[in-house]
Design an enzyme around this catalytic site. Sequence first.
Site, mmCIF file in Angstrom:
data_model
loop_
_atom_site.group_PDB
_atom_site.id
_atom_site.type_symbol
_atom_site.label_atom_id
_atom_site.label_comp_id
_atom_site.label_asym_id
_atom_site.label_seq_id
_atom_site.Cartn_x
_atom_site.Cartn_y
_atom_site.Cartn_z
ATOM 1 N N SER A 58 0.849 -1.188 0.000
ATOM 2 C CA SER A 58 0.000 0.000 0.000
ATOM 3 C C SER A 58 0.884 1.237 0.000
ATOM 4 C CB SER A 58 -0.889 0.017 1.243
ATOM 5 O OG SER A 58 -1.582 1.257 1.377
ATOM 6 N N TYR A 104 -2.624 -1.289 10.177
ATOM 7 C CA TYR A 104 -2.645 -1.580 8.738
ATOM 8 C C TYR A 104 -1.400 -1.002 8.074
ATOM 9 C CZ TYR A 104 -4.005 -1.435 3.829
ATOM 10 O OH TYR A 104 -4.024 -1.586 2.463
#
Length: 246
Positions: A138, A151
């Site tokens: 990400s 995350y």
Amino acid sequence: MESNNNTILITGGGSGIGQALAHRLHDLGNHVIIAGRRLDALARAAEGRSRITAIQVDLDDATSIEAFAHRLTIDHPTLNVLINNAGIMRFEALEHRRDLADAEATVTTNLLGPIRLTNALVDHLLTQPSASIVNVTSGLAFVPLVVSPTYNASKAAIHSYTVSLREALKGRIDVIEVIPPQVKTGLTPGQEQREGVPLGDFADDVVMQLCSEPTRPEITVQYSQYARRAEADGRFDEVFAMINGG
């Protein structure tokens, strides 16, 4: 990875990025195996595509992963590409003591899951021609979103793990990192309606880059490149403020 004639495993292939990549790679002439917890979602993703195979597996359970990998290499001996895509994103409040269940689940799914599955399949992949491991991280691995701290950290850890894995397997297995920006998927509630890159556009870009330069170490689209290079370009504070609404 080569553009066709592969046998590809995609985790989290029942929805979102995994499903979009599965469809495009299938349509290029690959056999695609999609794996995840929800068999109904996997079945819908495979519907109408004769060379997509759906297999249910609990990627949070180490024993389940080992059994799955053993069965997979027997039933699909030509498996030569692993795409570690499955992941969860939970919002967490850091300003007070809290239940850490979301943080622990995120680490198990996003970090331990890919490590365990890669470990279970690496010996098999080393025997296959044109073998590749693709890890989906990400842009938040490089510039964090404050409300999703675990995350961000899990994706940063997989980025680092991927760099090490690439060096360890150099010349034997291509190791590729896909770095998405915010894509309009169901990863978090309402994300399909928020500002971001349309899922189809993102998947098209990723597959185009995979096919045009099969051994490239990283795949970014325009917006994830902005976060990926923020620190190197001296824009970290600027990008951090932008991502966090500052």
